[in-house]
Design a protein around this motif. Structure first.
Motif, PDB file in Angstrom:
ATOM      1  N   GLY A 164       1.691 -37.957   1.196  1.00  0.00           N
ATOM      2  CA  GLY A 164       1.629 -36.564   1.792  1.00  0.00           C
ATOM      3  C   GLY A 164       2.793 -35.855   1.550  1.00  0.00           C
ATOM      4  O   GLY A 164       2.623 -34.654   1.070  1.00  0.00           O
ATOM      5  N   SER A 165       3.921 -36.505   1.174  1.00  0.00           N
ATOM      6  CA  SER A 165       4.869 -35.540   0.673  1.00  0.00           C
ATOM      7  C   SER A 165       4.660 -34.949  -0.807  1.00  0.00           C
ATOM      8  O   SER A 165       5.232 -33.918  -0.887  1.00  0.00           O
ATOM      9  N   GLY A 166       4.018 -35.645  -1.546  1.00  0.00           N
ATOM     10  CA  GLY A 166       3.764 -35.366  -3.066  1.00  0.00           C
ATOM     11  C   GLY A 166       2.576 -34.130  -3.026  1.00  0.00           C
ATOM     12  O   GLY A 166       2.698 -33.291  -3.707  1.00  0.00           O
ATOM     13  N   ILE A 202      17.663 -33.449  -8.470  1.00  0.00           N
ATOM     14  CA  ILE A 202      16.367 -34.025  -8.175  1.00  0.00           C
ATOM     15  C   ILE A 202      16.056 -34.920  -9.354  1.00  0.00           C
ATOM     16  O   ILE A 202      15.321 -35.875  -9.098  1.00  0.00           O
ATOM     17  N   ASN A 203      16.112 -34.375 -10.565  1.00  0.00           N
ATOM     18  CA  ASN A 203      15.790 -35.035 -11.572  1.00  0.00           C
ATOM     19  C   ASN A 203      16.558 -36.382 -11.645  1.00  0.00           C
ATOM     20  O   ASN A 203      15.727 -37.462 -12.020  1.00  0.00           O
ATOM     21  N   GLU A 204      17.761 -36.481 -11.416  1.00  0.00           N
ATOM     22  CA  GLU A 204      18.253 -37.704 -11.433  1.00  0.00           C
ATOM     23  C   GLU A 204      17.770 -38.873 -10.424  1.00  0.00           C
ATOM     24  O   GLU A 204      17.677 -40.051 -10.693  1.00  0.00           O
ATOM     25  N   LEU A 236      14.162 -34.525   0.001  1.00  0.00           N
ATOM     26  CA  LEU A 236      14.813 -33.305  -0.802  1.00  0.00           C
ATOM     27  C   LEU A 236      13.995 -32.592  -1.553  1.00  0.00           C
ATOM     28  O   LEU A 236      14.021 -31.492  -1.488  1.00  0.00           O
ATOM     29  N   GLU A 237      13.101 -33.483  -2.182  1.00  0.00           N
ATOM     30  CA  GLU A 237      12.220 -32.989  -3.127  1.00  0.00           C
ATOM     31  C   GLU A 237      11.239 -32.042  -2.567  1.00  0.00           C
ATOM     32  O   GLU A 237      10.796 -30.918  -2.863  1.00  0.00           O
ATOM     33  N   SER A 261      14.858 -43.804  -1.799  1.00  0.00           N
ATOM     34  CA  SER A 261      13.581 -43.083  -1.973  1.00  0.00           C
ATOM     35  C   SER A 261      13.221 -42.197  -1.133  1.00  0.00           C
ATOM     36  O   SER A 261      12.768 -41.094  -1.303  1.00  0.00           O
ATOM     37  N   THR A 262      13.088 -42.694   0.114  1.00  0.00           N
ATOM     38  CA  THR A 262      12.751 -41.828   1.124  1.00  0.00           C
ATOM     39  C   THR A 262      13.561 -40.564   1.230  1.00  0.00           C
ATOM     40  O   THR A 262      12.990 -39.509   1.267  1.00  0.00           O
ATOM     41  N   GLN A 263      14.933 -40.594   1.509  1.00  0.00           N
ATOM     42  CA  GLN A 263      15.787 -39.579   1.416  1.00  0.00           C
ATOM     43  C   GLN A 263      15.560 -38.517   0.356  1.00  0.00           C
ATOM     44  O   GLN A 263      15.442 -37.243   0.500  1.00  0.00           O
TER      45      GLN A 263
END
Length: 386
Positions: free
Chosen positions: A102-104, A348-350, A142-143, A136-138
């Motif tokens: 869903g997030s993605g 975000i990339n990191e 943010l993404e 991972s969830t946090q």
């Protein structure tokens, strides 16, 4: 009354449409998931579609976007989906912000649907994870927020917060949040805008209200009697509903575009109510304009209800700060180096590298819409036409 649909993307979104079906809420419903197992958990009466290989996204937003890129056009051009979209005024696309599927997929799906079905207005509904949840969830959240605020074009959206009920068992937390989402979306359809000889909000008023870019928050107190009004009055009851409800807390900037207010009350209650809403304006802000719908119950024994729709609210920067604090705590424990990015403290990339995501190539061919351009904005690259 507006014609509205809900698409639940991923398990969190699927559970929202399941609750709506259970409550016979006034929506057309559709469920989308990368996991075949998750789709088995929803009522058979709900339209559904599986994207990807059926094994889920593994909390990996890139996997979700890649699956969607391959399957999106056959899905939204299918006869089943076209039938679902017929006659809709608004489409609510519900998902978690911190998961994988869903997030993605939800925001990029919104962008594609906006291009293919431009007469249907879309509103994203995000369910945020608890502050205590892991890295991972946090970082997924943010993404999601980065894409919502920096990639989407003037989005209208709603954000709910599992953390408000984080002390409850998970099943009760989910039920509480899902219930409020469905109840709030029902308010937005105009179901409570019953016939009145006084000031009213018609469908076009509601459409104009809901098309305002920014965040929507709904406060509601239903089925109360005059004796139920506490010493602080109805306004404070409405404010308390926001504070203790599932919406992400309001920003303290007191910036709001519009109020839509639906009153259904007895004459006795109306006589003692300040329709100027001074306490609410003091806390939420002074709107540019207000729409009102007033129904006076002829029978004083009937219950009273008041609903307020706030639109054009600003970014949830205070909640983002809490996520950053949690990430700092996690990263400090792991002795990881901090970097800055547009969402204040973390690149975000990191964070993606920390989760060991693999670079993904998308292929396929667009129909009526430049999928390459849309998916590129959401960080999915393609070496050729999609």
């Amino acid at each position: 009354m507006l014609n509205c649909g809900i698409i639940g993307v991923g398990n969190a979104g699927n559970q929202v449409v399941s609750y709506a079906e259970q409550e016979k809420a006034p929506f057309k419903l559709f469920a989308i998931n990368c996991s075949a197992e998750d789709l088995k958990s929803i009522p058979e009466s709900i339209n559904r579609a599986l994207i990807g290989d059926g094994r889920g996204a593994g909390k990996n937003r890139v996997n979700s976007k890649t699956s969607l890129a391959k399957d999106i056009m056959p899905l939204i051009m299918s006869d089943e989906f076209k039938e679902f979209m017929i006659g809709l005024d608004f489409l609510f696309i519900c998902s978690s912000t911190g998961g994988g599927t869903g997030s993605g997929a939800s925001l990029v799906m919104t962008s594609v649907i906006n291009n293919v079905y431009p007469t249907v207005y879309t509103i994203n509904v995000g369910i945020m994870n608890c502050i205590k949840d892991a890295l991972s969830t946090q970082s997924n959240t943010l993404e999601y927020l980065h894409e919502l605020y920096e990639v989407m074009s003037e989005p209208t959206y709603m954000l709910y917060d599992n953390d408000k009920f984080g002390s409850l068992p998970i099943n009760k937390m989910m039920d509480t949040v899902n219930r409020q989402i469905v109840e709030d979306l029902t308010v937005l359809t105009g179901q409570y805008n019953t016939n009145t000889r006084f000031t009213s909000m018609d469908d076009k008023d509601t459409i104009n209200l809901l098309k305002t870019p920014g965040r929507i928050v709904v406060s509601q107190i239903k089925n109360f009697k005059e004796k139920d009004i506490n010493e602080n009055g109805i306004e404070n009851m409405l404010l308390e509903n926001i504070r203790k409800g599932a919406h992400v807390d309001l920003q303290k900037d007191r910036i709001v575009s519009y109020f839509g207010i639906i009153y259904n009350m007895s004459q006795e209650v109306a006589d003692n109510f300040d329709f100027g809403l001074p306490k609410i304006q003091q806390e939420v802000g002074v709107p540019l304009d207000t729409w009102q719908h007033l129904v006076i119950n002829e029978d004083s024994k009937l219950p009273n209800s008041v609903f307020i729709i706030f639109t054009g609210l600003t970014k949830i920067n205070d909640r983002i700060d809490k996520i950053n604090d949690r990430l700092k705590e996690i990263m400090d424990r792991q002795k990881q180096k901090e970097d800055d990015d547009t969402l204040n403290e973390f690149n975000i990339n990191e964070l993606n590298a920390k989760k060991a995501y693999k670079e993904t190539t998308v292929s396929g061919k667009p129909q009526k819409v430049d999928l390459n351009d849309i998916f590129a904005k959401f960080g999915v690259t393609s070496g050729s036409d999609i």
